[in-house]
Each structure stands twice: as C-alpha cells, then as structure tokens.
Motif scaffolding. Structure first.
Motif, PDB file in Angstrom:
ATOM      1  N   SER A 104       0.780  -1.269  -0.052  1.00 55.91           N
ATOM      2  CA  SER A 104       0.004   0.096   0.212  1.00 55.91           C
ATOM      3  C   SER A 104       0.879   1.408   0.133  1.00 55.91           C
ATOM      4  CB  SER A 104      -1.053  -0.023   1.110  1.00 55.91           C
ATOM      5  OG  SER A 104      -1.573   1.285   1.485  1.00 55.91           O
ATOM      6  N   ASP A 106      -0.753   4.376   0.441  1.00 60.47           N
ATOM      7  CA  ASP A 106      -1.645   5.278   0.961  1.00 60.47           C
ATOM      8  C   ASP A 106      -0.794   6.597   1.429  1.00 60.47           C
ATOM      9  OD1 ASP A 106      -3.913   3.830   0.012  1.00 60.47           O
ATOM     10  OD2 ASP A 106      -3.833   2.867   2.063  1.00 60.47           O
ATOM     11  N   LYS A 123      -6.496  12.660   2.807  1.00 59.17           N
ATOM     12  CA  LYS A 123      -6.132  11.494   1.981  1.00 59.17           C
ATOM     13  C   LYS A 123      -6.062  11.933   0.846  1.00 59.17           C
ATOM     14  CE  LYS A 123      -6.666   6.993   1.315  1.00 59.17           C
ATOM     15  NZ  LYS A 123      -7.700   5.521   1.059  1.00 59.17           N
ATOM     16  N   GLU A 125      -4.368  10.190  -3.466  1.00 58.04           N
ATOM     17  CA  GLU A 125      -4.310   8.871  -4.092  1.00 58.04           C
ATOM     18  C   GLU A 125      -2.905   8.465  -3.958  1.00 58.04           C
ATOM     19  OE1 GLU A 125      -6.708   6.917  -4.878  1.00 58.04           O
ATOM     20  OE2 GLU A 125      -7.931   8.233  -3.866  1.00 58.04           O
TER      21      GLU A 125
END
Length: 153
Positions: A104, A106, A123, A125
C-alpha cells in the motif's frame, strides 16, 4: 585506507566470485568492512560497474528513491521571521505522509497552521504534485481566504 594493493586484492577475490562479506572475514581480517567494499563497488572505485561477478549481480541493492518536488515551496530559511515567532495567523507548514504498510502506498497530505497549531490531514491517492495541489485546493475551500499567508513545505 584506500591503497592500490588493497584494491587489487579485493578486485581479485571478487573476480573469483567471493562475496564482499567473505573477503574481510577471511583474507583481510580487521582491515576493511564489507560495507566499505560494497560502497566502493557501487561508487565505481572497484569493478567499474561490472557486477556480473557478484552472486546477486547487484540485484538486491534497492535503487535510490527520488522524492517529488513541489514548485510552490518556500525554504524554511527564506520564510519571514514573524512565522517563527508564531504571532500571526495564516502561516502553514505542508507535508506528506506515505504509508509503508505492505504494498500500500496510501498517502496523507498534512497541513499545520503555525500560530494555532491547528492540523488538517487530507487523504490523497498518490505522491504526485497534482494530488497535493488538489489537497491544497480542498483546504482552501474549508477556510476564509485571509487564513492563508505563507506555506512552508
């Protein structure tokens, strides 16, 4: 201690497919570390880029990560003195947090207002500048325009 004789000895054993770990533990006990040998290999001092005699052929070495750069950034040394004193509202610090959990990637864009120490995270991408600009635009929508004077990235 980079002597010609030491370099030739290391080069000879590497060409005999000895690993950089074996050489200082047997032939050159206590003279040099294996990390120094690897450093000399990768900076081109020995082997001159030919990694085929290494057991892993240089495959285990991770390429250096290049970080993205934002064009809106201001160096900490260039920002106004009033920002450091935290007397006025509207001076923000921007950063990015990238997850290293598994595969991940993130990301979070973080924004900290210096005077109030108010934090906002958004948040995003990926680590691209377009995503960071999107997060900044989102931040702009949350507060009045006079809330933003300077940014330090």
């Amino acid at each position: 201690m980079k002597s010609e004789q030491l370099m030739e000895t290391i080069q000879k054993y590497l060409e005999l497919t000895w690993s950089p770990e074996q050489i200082p533990n047997t032939v050159l006990k206590g003279v040099i570390s294996f990390k120094t040998i690897y450093r000399w290999i990768y900076d081109g001092t020995i082997l001159l880029g030919d990694l085929s005699c290494l057991r892993q052929k240089g495959k285990r070495r991770k390429p250096r990560e290049t970080r993205g750069r934002l064009n809106i950034r201001t160096s900490i040394h260039q920002r106004p003195k009033e920002v450091n004193k935290r007397h006025t509202l509207g001076h923000w610090e921007l950063d990015m947090v990238v997850s290293s959990h598994g595969k991940s990637k993130d990301c979070l864009a973080t924004f900290a207002e210096r005077q109030t120490r108010f934090y906002v995270t958004i948040k995003i991408e990926n680590r691209s500048d377009s995503e960071m600009y999107r997060a900044i635009s989102e931040l702009y929508e949350l507060f009045p325009k006079d809330t933003f004077k300077t940014y330090t990235v």
